[in-house]
Design a protein around this motif. Structure first.
Motif, PDB file in Angstrom:
ATOM      1  N   ALA A   1     -12.279  27.326 -15.935  1.00  0.00           N
ATOM      2  CA  ALA A   1     -13.543  26.905 -15.359  1.00  0.00           C
ATOM      3  C   ALA A   1     -13.276  25.333 -15.231  1.00  0.00           C
ATOM      4  N   TYR A   2     -14.020  25.099 -13.960  1.00  0.00           N
ATOM      5  CA  TYR A   2     -14.000  23.627 -13.482  1.00  0.00           C
ATOM      6  C   TYR A   2     -15.260  23.184 -13.951  1.00  0.00           C
ATOM      7  N   SER A   3     -15.479  21.782 -14.455  1.00  0.00           N
ATOM      8  CA  SER A   3     -16.652  21.157 -15.072  1.00  0.00           C
ATOM      9  C   SER A   3     -16.973  20.039 -13.814  1.00  0.00           C
ATOM     10  N   HIS A   4     -18.147  19.452 -14.270  1.00  0.00           N
ATOM     11  CA  HIS A   4     -18.658  18.599 -13.224  1.00  0.00           C
ATOM     12  C   HIS A   4     -18.042  17.394 -13.281  1.00  0.00           C
ATOM     13  N   ASP A   5     -17.365  17.076 -14.485  1.00  0.00           N
ATOM     14  CA  ASP A   5     -16.683  15.828 -14.776  1.00  0.00           C
ATOM     15  C   ASP A   5     -15.314  16.016 -14.477  1.00  0.00           C
ATOM     16  N   GLN A   6     -14.833  16.852 -13.722  1.00  0.00           N
ATOM     17  CA  GLN A   6     -13.346  17.190 -13.225  1.00  0.00           C
ATOM     18  C   GLN A   6     -12.418  17.555 -14.293  1.00  0.00           C
ATOM     19  N   LYS A   7     -13.126  18.336 -15.198  1.00  0.00           N
ATOM     20  CA  LYS A   7     -11.937  18.744 -16.202  1.00  0.00           C
ATOM     21  C   LYS A   7     -11.867  20.366 -15.905  1.00  0.00           C
ATOM     22  N   LEU A   8     -10.503  20.649 -16.336  1.00  0.00           N
ATOM     23  CA  LEU A   8     -10.176  22.073 -16.220  1.00  0.00           C
ATOM     24  C   LEU A   8      -9.850  22.614 -17.615  1.00  0.00           C
ATOM     25  N   TYR A   9     -10.754  23.764 -17.839  1.00  0.00           N
ATOM     26  CA  TYR A   9     -10.601  24.546 -19.032  1.00  0.00           C
ATOM     27  C   TYR A   9     -10.100  26.001 -18.802  1.00  0.00           C
ATOM     28  N   SER A  10      -9.760  26.599 -19.796  1.00  0.00           N
ATOM     29  CA  SER A  10      -9.066  27.769 -19.750  1.00  0.00           C
ATOM     30  C   SER A  10      -9.722  28.933 -21.065  1.00  0.00           C
ATOM     31  N   SER A  11      -9.775  29.958 -20.807  1.00  0.00           N
ATOM     32  CA  SER A  11     -10.287  31.063 -21.542  1.00  0.00           C
ATOM     33  C   SER A  11      -9.566  32.300 -21.597  1.00  0.00           C
ATOM     34  N   PHE A  12      -8.824  32.912 -22.604  1.00  0.00           N
ATOM     35  CA  PHE A  12      -8.392  34.008 -22.615  1.00  0.00           C
ATOM     36  C   PHE A  12      -8.930  35.262 -23.559  1.00  0.00           C
ATOM     37  N   ASP A  13     -10.321  34.824 -23.731  1.00  0.00           N
ATOM     38  CA  ASP A  13     -11.245  35.977 -24.429  1.00  0.00           C
ATOM     39  C   ASP A  13     -12.434  36.190 -23.803  1.00  0.00           C
ATOM     40  N   PHE A  14     -12.595  35.943 -22.345  1.00  0.00           N
ATOM     41  CA  PHE A  14     -13.526  36.451 -21.534  1.00  0.00           C
ATOM     42  C   PHE A  14     -14.717  35.252 -21.911  1.00  0.00           C
TER      43      PHE A  14
ATOM     44  N   GLN B   1     -24.716  38.216 -26.051  1.00  0.00           N
ATOM     45  CA  GLN B   1     -24.450  37.393 -27.058  1.00  0.00           C
ATOM     46  C   GLN B   1     -24.500  35.972 -26.283  1.00  0.00           C
ATOM     47  N   LYS B   2     -24.858  34.873 -26.897  1.00  0.00           N
ATOM     48  CA  LYS B   2     -24.869  33.578 -26.231  1.00  0.00           C
ATOM     49  C   LYS B   2     -23.722  32.828 -27.024  1.00  0.00           C
ATOM     50  N   TYR B   3     -22.901  32.031 -26.257  1.00  0.00           N
ATOM     51  CA  TYR B   3     -21.972  31.100 -26.564  1.00  0.00           C
ATOM     52  C   TYR B   3     -22.192  29.786 -25.880  1.00  0.00           C
ATOM     53  N   ARG B   4     -22.477  28.985 -26.688  1.00  0.00           N
ATOM     54  CA  ARG B   4     -22.610  27.505 -25.955  1.00  0.00           C
ATOM     55  C   ARG B   4     -21.289  26.647 -25.607  1.00  0.00           C
ATOM     56  N   LEU B   5     -21.538  26.017 -24.715  1.00  0.00           N
ATOM     57  CA  LEU B   5     -20.544  25.131 -24.092  1.00  0.00           C
ATOM     58  C   LEU B   5     -20.715  23.651 -24.214  1.00  0.00           C
ATOM     59  N   ASN B   6     -19.666  22.931 -24.397  1.00  0.00           N
ATOM     60  CA  ASN B   6     -19.672  21.491 -24.436  1.00  0.00           C
ATOM     61  C   ASN B   6     -19.427  20.905 -23.160  1.00  0.00           C
ATOM     62  N   PHE B   7     -19.309  21.686 -22.082  1.00  0.00           N
ATOM     63  CA  PHE B   7     -19.365  21.063 -20.495  1.00  0.00           C
ATOM     64  C   PHE B   7     -20.253  22.111 -19.968  1.00  0.00           C
ATOM     65  N   PHE B   8     -20.307  21.419 -18.588  1.00  0.00           N
ATOM     66  CA  PHE B   8     -21.259  22.171 -17.509  1.00  0.00           C
ATOM     67  C   PHE B   8     -20.137  22.838 -16.659  1.00  0.00           C
ATOM     68  N   VAL B   9     -20.591  24.102 -16.048  1.00  0.00           N
ATOM     69  CA  VAL B   9     -19.236  24.843 -15.475  1.00  0.00           C
ATOM     70  C   VAL B   9     -19.794  24.621 -13.915  1.00  0.00           C
ATOM     71  N   LEU B  10     -19.084  24.198 -13.162  1.00  0.00           N
ATOM     72  CA  LEU B  10     -19.068  24.012 -11.678  1.00  0.00           C
ATOM     73  C   LEU B  10     -18.700  25.124 -10.974  1.00  0.00           C
ATOM     74  N   SER B  11     -17.481  25.860 -11.492  1.00  0.00           N
ATOM     75  CA  SER B  11     -17.122  27.106 -10.802  1.00  0.00           C
ATOM     76  C   SER B  11     -16.193  27.840 -11.765  1.00  0.00           C
ATOM     77  N   LEU B  12     -16.142  29.154 -11.478  1.00  0.00           N
ATOM     78  CA  LEU B  12     -15.288  29.944 -12.383  1.00  0.00           C
ATOM     79  C   LEU B  12     -14.308  30.862 -11.545  1.00  0.00           C
ATOM     80  N   LEU B  13     -12.895  31.173 -12.270  1.00  0.00           N
ATOM     81  CA  LEU B  13     -12.292  31.598 -11.487  1.00  0.00           C
ATOM     82  C   LEU B  13     -11.287  32.623 -12.433  1.00  0.00           C
ATOM     83  N   PHE B  14     -11.231  34.055 -12.243  1.00  0.00           N
ATOM     84  CA  PHE B  14     -10.785  35.139 -13.091  1.00  0.00           C
ATOM     85  C   PHE B  14      -9.351  35.154 -12.843  1.00  0.00           C
TER      86      PHE B  14
END
Length: 697
Positions: free
Chosen positions: A47-60, A24-37
């Motif tokens: 998730a760390y984006s190309h524009d130096q923003k840090l995001y968090s997810s708690f549902d995979f 199942q596809k989930y669209r993002l409003n940012f481009f992922v540079l790196s992931l950490l679980f």
């Protein structure tokens, strides 16, 4: 399973909950540079984006929320339950992963934090803070407040790397001021605060990214065993320790090579050397690798492990399939696979890497289960221990391992127990290392170093309380020995005695002796010896105001004061208890910016006659200004603290006089031209005639 789409086409994640049968596809409003679980919560991710923003997810990865903007990348993390990160303006931020709102974030440092200095590993957080040009290293253990790391005072570090935080202890590599291609290894107590020297001159090299790679390797499967390459008299030699850096020894070479030819190598004149360096080149494999199950299976050394293990042990090196190289050419021939990652489980080997620097990634799976005729039974195993190596006890216990007998080619099952038995040993001297401030001498005893005063251990001790008085030793962390010399070497609890104050120190928080008028100035009071809980503190700010505190603990956060006028103030502090007192003082320059300066000087002066030059400034800063007087063609100024100066000009003609006033970081100047005359009457007569000849209006 989570799959990232190619960012050149779109920014999405594909998530499968049925082992890849559907996505199942989930669209993002940012481009992922790196992931950490997360290390335990499998649905938590950063998730760390190309524009130096840090995001968090708690549902995979199905929903993401912004944690913070302007976050610096490349920060090591092993746990993300409690977030720690640096912003691009070098602020340290921490908050809980699920509640990282602006109100819950903490900013514990006011000084400049070095970019990319943040390291988060296990229960430790490390940062490097620069204040007034000096770098200090801080550690937080289990989210406790940050504490400045203590290393021996003779050490002058110019670089520091955190090597390991395993088993509740920190290994750090410190490069001293006189080292270029080596580092010294230091080991800490449990909290990661007090470090002692473990091994000097460990070899290092620079990777492709400019990072330092330390030739220290922690052997998996046996606690406390480390291998290091040390530079000794311009030679690199491999050393091994069985007690986490307490003792080091050279490696004994084998008696024969793989062909059975004898090897004549006698310690200490000849020893075995290992290539430990782990290359950062993505196309080159590491030189040495071990697994925690190595006692009953295999130890892997570099690329040719496949040939050594399969060909020498299994006599089988010719597995051919369509579009697959033979095992012999895969590893031992000219087309060796440079492995980025490898995974070994039972009879399956998976290798992920490149055949050359320009080739695409290759994933090779080798299943040599068919060459085994049976599973291993109890008769195929034998016990193994280090007793025959002169090491009956490792980290304070005797461990006996189960190991497959040489020559028995059977498949090891998952139920094989690596450790057969383990029992504690009697504590001996080598189970203890020197405590902070103590050094091991030639006779093996730990004695106070020349820079350390053991009496300072009780400096924060209060009458009626107890403190731990070090014997000069501390047990190696994770060592399991019992009895023996344990009681003799363990720190002793002693009762605190009241003492007169001594070593009182008064500083400002930023170590500066200047401040702007109207701004907050924070003073810090430190006492080396004395009962801090029963000592009265009196602080006089020098401007007619003073404060008093009943004990030193009230001053730990600093004492703030605002100066309403400019000047130089003598700030004094006195610590007093029933047994005596001590004092300390500093001189604080309080300034305000100079907005205007005017030089007052006559237009004409007589040669060889003293003349007064005066500078008028606004606003007036009493006793806090420095004046620089540039008179004529002088190459050096006359420097004064007064706003006027007397001078005698000895040559006729026109001269330029400039005055500069310095107030803190502000400098202003004014300039006047002066005529120097030898005969003033001649000058007046000429100017008088000129004025008469002018037409009237």
């Amino acid at each position: 399973i989570m799959v990232l789409t190619d960012p050149e086409f779109e920014s999405s994640v594909l998530i499968s909950s049925d082992e890849g049968a559907s996505y199942q596809k989930y669209r993002l409003n940012f481009f992922v540079l790196s992931l950490l679980f997360h290390h335990t919560q499998e649905d938590w991710a950063l998730a760390y984006s190309h524009d130096q923003k840090l995001y968090s997810s708690f549902d995979f990865g199905r929903k993401w929320q912004l944690v913070h903007e302007r976050v610096t990348p490349n920060q090591k993390k092993k746990k993300i339950l409690f977030l720690s990160f640096l912003t691009t303006d070098c602020q340290y931020v921490s908050c809980r992963a699920q509640a990282c709102s602006e109100s819950s974030r903490t900013y514990p440092f006011s000084g400049y934090i070095e970019t990319n200095s943040l390291v988060v590993q296990d229960e430790y957080v490390f940062v490097q803070v620069t204040t007034t040009g000096r770098a200090s290293y801080y550690v937080s253990y289990q989210r406790e407040p940050f504490v400045c790391i203590k290393i021996p005072k003779y050490s002058l570090p110019k670089d520091m790397h955190i090597v390991s935080t395993d088993q509740g202890q920190v290994f750090t590599a410190v490069q001293e001021w006189n080292q270029n291609d080596t580092y010294n290894m230091y080991i800490s107590d449990t909290r990661g605060v007090y470090f002692t020297l473990a091994l000097e001159n460990v070899r290092t090299s620079r990777g492709l990214g400019g990072n330092s790679m330390i030739d220290l390797y922690e052997v998996a499967g046996i606690e406390g065993m480390l291998i290091a390459n040390r530079k000794v008299e311009n030679q690199v030699k491999t050393y091994i320790t069985y007690n986490k850096g307490q003792d080091w020894r050279l490696l004994q070479a084998p008696t024969t090579d793989l062909a059975g030819n004898p090897i004549h190598c006698v310690l200490p004149f000849c020893s075995l050397h290992l290539q430990l360096q782990m290359s950062e080149n993505p196309y080159l494999s590491g030189s040495i690798s071990t697994k925690s199950s190595a006692m009953c299976g295999t130890v892997m050394f570099g690329c040719c492990w496949v040939c050594w293990h399969v060909y020498k042990k299994l006599k089988h090196c010719m597995l051919r399939q369509a579009r697959t190289l033979s095992l012999q050419s895969f590893c031992c021939g000219p087309s060796c696979l440079f492995a980025d990652k490898l995974n070994i489980s039972l009879s399956i080997g998976r290798f992920f890497g490149h055949f050359s620097h320009r080739s695409e990634w290759q994933l090779i799976k080798i299943d040599y289960k068919s060459i085994f005729t049976r599973r291993c039974t109890e008769g195929d195993y034998q016990t193994w221990h280090l007793h025959n190596q002169g090491e009956p006890c490792i980290m304070g216990q005797k461990q006996i391992y189960m190991k497959r007998r040489p020559g028995n080619y059977c498949m090891v099952g998952w139920d094989n127990s690596r450790i057969l038995s383990a029992e504690p040993c009697i504590c001996r001297a080598h189970d203890f290392e020197c405590d902070y401030g103590f050094e091991r001498r030639g006779d093996g005893n730990c004695l106070p170093a020349f820079w350390f005063n053991p009496s300072t251990l009780s400096q924060s001790c209060s009458q009626g309380q107890n403190y731990l008085n070090s014997t000069g030793y501390r047990k190696v962390v994770a060592n399991n020995c019992t009895k023996g010399v344990k009681e003799m070497y363990t720190a002793r609890k002693q009762q605190c005695l009241n003492r007169p104050p001594r070593g009182l120190v008064l500083t400002t928080r930023d170590d500066k002796l200047t401040a702007n008028m109207g701004s907050n100035v924070t003073f810090l009071v430190r006492l080396e010896e004395g009962d801090s809980m029963r000592t009265n503190i009196q602080l006089d700010f020098g401007d007619g105001t003073a404060v008093s505190y009943s004990n030193l603990s009230w001053t730990q956060e600093g004492i703030r004061h605002v100066y309403r006028s400019a000047g130089i103030f003598r700030v004094t502090v006195q610590a007093e208890n029933s047994l005596g007192f001590d004092t300390s003082a500093l001189y604080l320059h309080v300034t305000c910016p100079v907005e205007h300066i005017q030089l007052l000087a006559p237009y004409v002066v007589i040669k060889n006659k003293e003349v007064n030059l005066t500078a008028v400034v606004w606003p007036s800063n009493f006793r806090t200004l420095t004046y620089f007087w540039w008179l004529g063609n002088n190459t050096e100024p006359i420097i004064t603290l007064d706003s006027s100066v007397s001078h005698t000009f000895s040559t006729e003609g026109m001269v330029t006089v400039t005055v500069q006033v310095s107030s803190g970081d502000f400098i202003l100047q004014d300039t006047r031209s002066i005529a120097i005359q030898g005969d003033i009457s001649h000058f007046i007569r000429n100017n008088f005639k000129m004025s008469l000849s002018l037409p009237s209006f």
